[in-house]
Design a protein around this motif. Structure first.
Motif, PDB file in Angstrom:
ATOM      1  N   SER A   5       0.827  -1.200   0.000  1.00 39.16           N
ATOM      2  CA  SER A   5       0.000   0.000   0.000  1.00 39.16           C
ATOM      3  C   SER A   5       0.865   1.255   0.000  1.00 39.16           C
ATOM      4  O   SER A   5       0.347   2.366   0.163  1.00 39.16           O
ATOM      5  CB  SER A   5      -0.895   0.004   1.251  1.00 39.16           C
ATOM      6  N   ILE A   6       2.166   1.100  -0.188  1.00 42.39           N
ATOM      7  CA  ILE A   6       3.105   2.223  -0.089  1.00 42.39           C
ATOM      8  C   ILE A   6       3.700   2.499  -1.468  1.00 42.39           C
ATOM      9  O   ILE A   6       4.305   1.613  -2.092  1.00 42.39           O
ATOM     10  CB  ILE A   6       4.204   1.910   0.941  1.00 42.39           C
ATOM     11  N   ALA A   7       3.526   3.724  -1.933  1.00 43.67           N
ATOM     12  CA  ALA A   7       3.950   4.078  -3.291  1.00 43.67           C
ATOM     13  C   ALA A   7       5.447   3.855  -3.493  1.00 43.67           C
ATOM     14  O   ALA A   7       5.882   3.394  -4.558  1.00 43.67           O
ATOM     15  CB  ALA A   7       3.583   5.535  -3.572  1.00 43.67           C
ATOM     16  N   ARG A   8       6.249   4.162  -2.487  1.00 40.56           N
ATOM     17  CA  ARG A   8       7.696   4.020  -2.623  1.00 40.56           C
ATOM     18  C   ARG A   8       8.090   2.554  -2.820  1.00 40.56           C
ATOM     19  O   ARG A   8       9.016   2.241  -3.564  1.00 40.56           O
ATOM     20  CB  ARG A   8       8.377   4.589  -1.383  1.00 40.56           C
ATOM     21  N   VAL A   9       7.412   1.674  -2.143  1.00 40.70           N
ATOM     22  CA  VAL A   9       7.663   0.244  -2.302  1.00 40.70           C
ATOM     23  C   VAL A   9       7.245  -0.204  -3.698  1.00 40.70           C
ATOM     24  O   VAL A   9       7.966  -0.939  -4.378  1.00 40.70           O
ATOM     25  CB  VAL A   9       6.931  -0.567  -1.216  1.00 40.70           C
ATOM     26  N   ASP A  10       6.069   0.235  -4.149  1.00 37.87           N
ATOM     27  CA  ASP A  10       5.601  -0.118  -5.490  1.00 37.87           C
ATOM     28  C   ASP A  10       6.573   0.352  -6.561  1.00 37.87           C
ATOM     29  O   ASP A  10       6.834  -0.357  -7.544  1.00 37.87           O
ATOM     30  CB  ASP A  10       4.220   0.480  -5.743  1.00 37.87           C
ATOM     31  N   GLU A  11       7.124   1.535  -6.376  1.00 33.29           N
ATOM     32  CA  GLU A  11       8.093   2.086  -7.340  1.00 33.29           C
ATOM     33  C   GLU A  11       9.348   1.230  -7.381  1.00 33.29           C
ATOM     34  O   GLU A  11       9.886   0.942  -8.464  1.00 33.29           O
ATOM     35  CB  GLU A  11       8.433   3.525  -6.920  1.00 33.29           C
ATOM     36  N   PHE A  12       9.841   0.805  -6.206  1.00 27.42           N
ATOM     37  CA  PHE A  12      11.015  -0.067  -6.140  1.00 27.42           C
ATOM     38  C   PHE A  12      10.745  -1.387  -6.858  1.00 27.42           C
ATOM     39  O   PHE A  12      11.532  -1.838  -7.697  1.00 27.42           O
ATOM     40  CB  PHE A  12      11.377  -0.314  -4.669  1.00 27.42           C
ATOM     41  N   LEU A  13       9.611  -2.013  -6.569  1.00 26.55           N
ATOM     42  CA  LEU A  13       9.301  -3.314  -7.153  1.00 26.55           C
ATOM     43  C   LEU A  13       9.072  -3.225  -8.661  1.00 26.55           C
ATOM     44  O   LEU A  13       9.418  -4.142  -9.407  1.00 26.55           O
ATOM     45  CB  LEU A  13       8.075  -3.917  -6.461  1.00 26.55           C
ATOM     46  N   ALA A  14       8.515  -2.115  -9.114  1.00 28.78           N
ATOM     47  CA  ALA A  14       8.247  -1.948 -10.541  1.00 28.78           C
ATOM     48  C   ALA A  14       9.526  -1.871 -11.364  1.00 28.78           C
ATOM     49  O   ALA A  14       9.517  -2.167 -12.566  1.00 28.78           O
ATOM     50  CB  ALA A  14       7.396  -0.699 -10.767  1.00 28.78           C
ATOM     51  N   ALA A  15      10.633  -1.476 -10.738  1.00 25.55           N
ATOM     52  CA  ALA A  15      11.905  -1.359 -11.448  1.00 25.55           C
ATOM     53  C   ALA A  15      12.646  -2.685 -11.558  1.00 25.55           C
ATOM     54  O   ALA A  15      13.678  -2.771 -12.233  1.00 25.55           O
ATOM     55  CB  ALA A  15      12.794  -0.336 -10.742  1.00 25.55           C
ATOM     56  N   LEU A  16      12.136  -3.736 -10.908  1.00 24.53           N
ATOM     57  CA  LEU A  16      12.793  -5.043 -10.904  1.00 24.53           C
ATOM     58  C   LEU A  16      12.204  -5.947 -11.982  1.00 24.53           C
ATOM     59  O   LEU A  16      11.045  -5.780 -12.370  1.00 24.53           O
ATOM     60  CB  LEU A  16      12.630  -5.688  -9.526  1.00 24.53           C
ATOM     61  N   PRO A  17      12.951  -6.919 -12.443  1.00 23.74           N
ATOM     62  CA  PRO A  17      12.474  -7.746 -13.571  1.00 23.74           C
ATOM     63  C   PRO A  17      11.244  -8.595 -13.237  1.00 23.74           C
ATOM     64  O   PRO A  17      10.407  -8.829 -14.108  1.00 23.74           O
ATOM     65  CB  PRO A  17      13.684  -8.625 -13.903  1.00 23.74           C
ATOM     66  N   HIS A  18      11.131  -9.043 -11.976  1.00 25.46           N
ATOM     67  CA  HIS A  18       9.997  -9.889 -11.594  1.00 25.46           C
ATOM     68  C   HIS A  18       9.376  -9.414 -10.277  1.00 25.46           C
ATOM     69  O   HIS A  18       8.890 -10.224  -9.485  1.00 25.46           O
ATOM     70  CB  HIS A  18      10.429 -11.351 -11.478  1.00 25.46           C
ATOM     71  N   GLY A  19       9.405  -8.110 -10.068  1.00 25.07           N
ATOM     72  CA  GLY A  19       8.772  -7.550  -8.886  1.00 25.07           C
ATOM     73  C   GLY A  19       9.293  -8.167  -7.602  1.00 25.07           C
ATOM     74  O   GLY A  19      10.507  -8.356  -7.430  1.00 25.07           O
ATOM     75  N   ILE A  20       8.396  -8.521  -6.721  1.00 26.61           N
ATOM     76  CA  ILE A  20       8.775  -9.019  -5.391  1.00 26.61           C
ATOM     77  C   ILE A  20       9.486 -10.372  -5.465  1.00 26.61           C
ATOM     78  O   ILE A  20      10.160 -10.780  -4.511  1.00 26.61           O
ATOM     79  CB  ILE A  20       7.526  -9.098  -4.488  1.00 26.61           C
ATOM     80  N   ASP A  21       9.368 -11.064  -6.584  1.00 26.22           N
ATOM     81  CA  ASP A  21      10.013 -12.370  -6.752  1.00 26.22           C
ATOM     82  C   ASP A  21      11.384 -12.277  -7.419  1.00 26.22           C
ATOM     83  O   ASP A  21      11.990 -13.312  -7.725  1.00 26.22           O
ATOM     84  CB  ASP A  21       9.112 -13.292  -7.567  1.00 26.22           C
ATOM     85  N   SER A  22      11.878 -11.078  -7.627  1.00 28.57           N
ATOM     86  CA  SER A  22      13.166 -10.897  -8.306  1.00 28.57           C
ATOM     87  C   SER A  22      14.332 -11.334  -7.423  1.00 28.57           C
ATOM     88  O   SER A  22      14.298 -11.194  -6.200  1.00 28.57           O
ATOM     89  CB  SER A  22      13.359  -9.424  -8.680  1.00 28.57           C
ATOM     90  N   TYR A  23      15.351 -11.868  -8.064  1.00 30.37           N
ATOM     91  CA  TYR A  23      16.636 -12.194  -7.442  1.00 30.37           C
ATOM     92  C   TYR A  23      16.488 -13.012  -6.149  1.00 30.37           C
ATOM     93  O   TYR A  23      17.024 -12.648  -5.093  1.00 30.37           O
ATOM     94  CB  TYR A  23      17.419 -10.913  -7.138  1.00 30.37           C
TER      95      TYR A  23
END
Length: 203
Positions: A5-23
């Motif tokens: 629910s936090i925009a800053r977290v969403d922005e971080f995850l959106a920059a990753l290749p697979h969101g929260i499941d990246s790396y």
């Protein structure tokens, strides 16, 4: 991407290749997260985290557990938004918590009785005990000293780069460094370099 629910977290995850499941193989020991969450309202933290990560805000996690760095970063960014008025306040708190982390048994063993220069030279090994999939490179041949953190693309947002700087400052202060200043300088998509200057220092 996740259900934050936090925009800053969403922005971080959106920059990753697979969101929260990246790396998933790029990880940090839970002991680091434990220090960062200590003293905060864990019920409030759990309510704000993506559903898949609420277990990271539960008591009883083994400190030796490996946690994906992406998940840890979501926790850190959520802490910032919930409990701090500004990025500067969050970074100042990070410095205090890194001092606390280095007083833990593992870091006491790794860094005991070392001067600032020797701590710097041993930093990549100490870092490797707590992180995997990222690496630390150090140069101390001339001033300013330089430490460079290498990581997969977009794993370390700028705010976390500033927090890594406090970890370096705390380590050098552990070795007797005085008036230590660590500044992120060359920030790239897969690395960040830090310039380290100081006043009086045991070398």
């Amino acid at each position: 991407m996740g259900d934050s629910s936090i925009a800053r977290v969403d922005e971080f995850l959106a920059a990753l290749p697979h969101g929260i499941d990246s790396y998933p193989d790029v990880a940090v020991k839970y002991s680091v997260i434990d220090v960062w969450t200590e003293g905060h309202d864990l019920d409030r933290l759990r309510a704000a985290l993506p559903n898949s990560l609420t277990g990271l805000a539960e008591a009883g996690n083994p400190v030796t557990r490996w946690v994906p760095e992406v998940h840890a970063t979501v926790v850190y960014l959520t802490l910032r938004e919930l409990f701090f008025d500004s990025d500067d306040a969050f970074v100042a708190d990070a410095l205090a918590r890194n001092h606390q982390l280095y007083r833990s048994p593992l870091y006491k063993f790794l860094l005991r009785a070392l001067t600032a220069r020797r701590i710097t030279k041993s930093a990549p090994v100490a870092y490797g005990h707590m992180h995997r999939g990222t690496s630390l490179e150090v140069e101390t041949d001339e001033l300013p000293w330089r430490w460079t953190l290498h990581y997969p693309p977009n794993l370390v947002p700028e705010l976390l780069g500033r927090c890594y700087a406090t970890a370096m400052q705390a380590a050098i202060e552990l070795g007797g460094g005085k008036n230590v200043r660590v500044e992120p300088e060359d920030i790239r998509v897969d690395s960040v370099s830090f310039s380290i200057t100081f006043g009086e220092q045991e070398r």
